[in-house]
Enzyme design. Sequence first.
Site, PDB file in Angstrom:
ATOM      1  N   ASP A   1       0.724  -1.080   0.193  1.00  0.00           N
ATOM      2  CA  ASP A   1      -0.108   0.136  -0.267  1.00  0.00           C
ATOM      3  C   ASP A   1       0.835   0.666   0.679  1.00  0.00           C
ATOM      4  O   ASP A   1       1.612   1.542   0.923  1.00  0.00           O
ATOM      5  CB  ASP A   1      -0.862  -0.237   1.544  1.00  0.00           C
TER       6      ASP A   1
ATOM      7  N   ASP B   1      -3.090   4.896  -1.975  1.00  0.00           N
ATOM      8  CA  ASP B   1      -4.534   5.506  -1.455  1.00  0.00           C
ATOM      9  C   ASP B   1      -4.296   6.523  -2.133  1.00  0.00           C
ATOM     10  O   ASP B   1      -3.840   7.975  -2.885  1.00  0.00           O
ATOM     11  CB  ASP B   1      -3.446   5.767  -0.430  1.00  0.00           C
TER      12      ASP B   1
ATOM     13  N   GLU C   1      -6.996   3.083  -5.867  1.00  0.00           N
ATOM     14  CA  GLU C   1      -8.302   4.308  -4.629  1.00  0.00           C
ATOM     15  C   GLU C   1      -8.033   5.202  -5.294  1.00  0.00           C
ATOM     16  O   GLU C   1      -8.062   5.953  -4.957  1.00  0.00           O
ATOM     17  CB  GLU C   1      -7.818   3.825  -3.384  1.00  0.00           C
TER      18      GLU C   1
ATOM     19  N   HIS D   1     -10.750  -2.370   4.892  1.00  0.00           N
ATOM     20  CA  HIS D   1     -10.396  -1.686   5.994  1.00  0.00           C
ATOM     21  C   HIS D   1     -11.681  -0.378   6.287  1.00  0.00           C
ATOM     22  O   HIS D   1     -11.785  -0.164   7.476  1.00  0.00           O
ATOM     23  CB  HIS D   1      -9.142  -1.703   6.523  1.00  0.00           C
ATOM     24  N   ASP D   2     -11.931  -0.212   5.196  1.00  0.00           N
ATOM     25  CA  ASP D   2     -12.361   1.172   5.819  1.00  0.00           C
ATOM     26  C   ASP D   2     -14.308   0.949   6.066  1.00  0.00           C
ATOM     27  O   ASP D   2     -15.675   1.776   5.701  1.00  0.00           O
ATOM     28  CB  ASP D   2     -12.668   2.558   4.927  1.00  0.00           C
TER      29      ASP D   2
HETATM   30  C1  GLC Z   1      -7.866   5.305   2.035  1.00  0.00           C
HETATM   31  C2  GLC Z   1      -7.926   4.762   2.985  1.00  0.00           C
HETATM   32  C3  GLC Z   1      -8.005   4.897   4.969  1.00  0.00           C
HETATM   33  C4  GLC Z   1      -7.751   5.900   5.493  1.00  0.00           C
HETATM   34  C5  GLC Z   1      -7.219   7.098   4.396  1.00  0.00           C
HETATM   35  C6  GLC Z   1      -6.246   8.553   4.248  1.00  0.00           C
HETATM   36  O1  GLC Z   1      -8.806   5.745   2.042  1.00  0.00           O
HETATM   37  O2  GLC Z   1      -8.365   3.286   2.664  1.00  0.00           O
HETATM   38  O3  GLC Z   1      -7.865   3.765   5.768  1.00  0.00           O
HETATM   39  O4  GLC Z   1      -7.883   6.479   6.627  1.00  0.00           O
HETATM   40  O5  GLC Z   1      -6.936   7.155   2.767  1.00  0.00           O
HETATM   41  O6  GLC Z   1      -5.250   7.913   4.613  1.00  0.00           O
END
Ligand code: GLC
Length: 545
Positions: A100, A195, A251, A323-324
């Site tokens: 990641d 991310d 993402e 995880h979110d």
């Molecule tokens: C992404 C991650 C999340 C994090 C955010 C800031 O959305 O998946 O867990 O809090 O970015 O890095």
Amino acid sequence: MPDPSQWWCSAVVYQIYPRSFADSDGDGIGDLGGIAERLDYLQQLGVDVLWLSPIYPSPHDDNGYDISDYRDVDPAFGTLEQFDQLLRDVHARGMKLVMDVVVNHTSDEHPWFVESRSSRDNPKRDWYWWRDEPNNWTSEFSGPAWELDDKTGQYYLHLFTRKQPDLNWENPEVREAVYEMMRWLDRGVDGFRMDVINFISKPADLHDDATDTRGPIGRDAYICGPRIHEFLHEMHEQVFAGRDGLLTVGEMPGVTVEEAQLFTDPARGEVDMVFQFEHFNIDQRKNKWDWFPLHLPDLKHSLGRWQEGLAETGWNALYWNNHDTPRSVSHWGDDGEHRVAAAKLLGTVLHLHRGTPYVYQGEELGMTNVPFESIEDFRDIESLSHYAEATAAGQEPEEVLRGLRWMSRDNARTPVQWDASEHAGFTTGEPWIPVNANHTEINAEAGLADPDSVFHHYRKLIAFRHEEPAVAEGDFTMLLPDGERVYAFTRRHGDTELLVIANFSADAVTPDADREWAGAEVVIGDPGDSLALGPWEARVYRRSR
Ligand code: GLC
């Protein structure tokens, strides 16, 4: 469309959130040693790729998504040597490992930011966004997106917590430093999950966001901002070009189908696939805490649009949870009487879409949301900030908790349930977040022992993708788009055709599909002599044309 021989078209990715996966040293926090001990399990499941959520040194304000050193491993998780060994072990088992990377922002404890904030004329001042006056943007995690730094009297931008200052990608030195770090990371790793990568290009004037869209203010200005394609192409050229066998997934909250086509068009050299969020937001009103029950046609409409939109050019990343998010079986399935059937159904529907499926740790066990009792049970910064903000604004604490129980990211972050023992076999110490009490029933040991378990169902789905080319390569046609209970579609490849039918309800139904299918071979699910489906039942048929 990518060349279907691209290895990731027929691969399944498994996401590990290291902090909650398995703890090998008894400190209550999952670690690399814990992952190493569970590689046999992952191999048995049959997944091709492991994606590790961040393991770098971090103050853990946002559980590692606030990185203070991109070139090392956080002592809570282990050492670089352990990481190299893990990578060798993963490769020896024929699997790949994806890291990641979080480069929209760093931690405020990263040396780059420590320098940047030290004085207005520091050479790294311009590596972050400093202004005399904030604009109107708000943080993704409640409150303003700006923090006043007393020492130099200016504000810095943080789209997430105040401990996650945003990097200024307009500055070429920042980009070069990021690419250099990513090249270093490529010490044998097989790719990257990036991310919030579509947030990196901000309009240089950081203008106020004049729109009143749902979600944090500012999104309209910085989602897929002006130079995003240029930056991702540059990263591709600088880091990935000429290296075979990688997987890159961005993402991208708020990305549209049209943008995703551009990001994932192989000819453009940006990323292989993106995580989009459209299907994820279809049961929400003004924000994620405010939801209504799933209306199945909306889900079909959304996912169907993405299947269609990326049919010719580009590729989908498929997921129900990460995880979110809350746990999918609780969110869109049934975590009571029909939990096992619903978890299997969700797996079947997702894995039979066209794209690369992602399994989030514990999903293959049918792990559920958590009956958190009070705010003290939560750990996540997003949940805690929301609770503080909403209760200060006068909302009833119990009502806020109701939203958190449904949507909090902590639902996904309680420890993986390995067995029925105390702390679910996750740790011999005190877990950093309590284990879900239902681990006495829902756990990996029980799943492995029961041939009808969710685990063995996922194992079959993954094996089926590897064996049947129509799963990876077939075209996709949605059936019954307006049906409120049945999700049905076909996949076609050469003379093979698959029919997927799934009953998203606790009532028995008979889908209104071509009856001839009833005589076809059932390749996933229990055979039946008609198309009738029991509660939360799903089935996949195969025939030759
Ligand atoms: C992404 C991650 C999340 C994090 C955010 C800031 O959305 O998946 O867990 O809090 O970015 O890095």
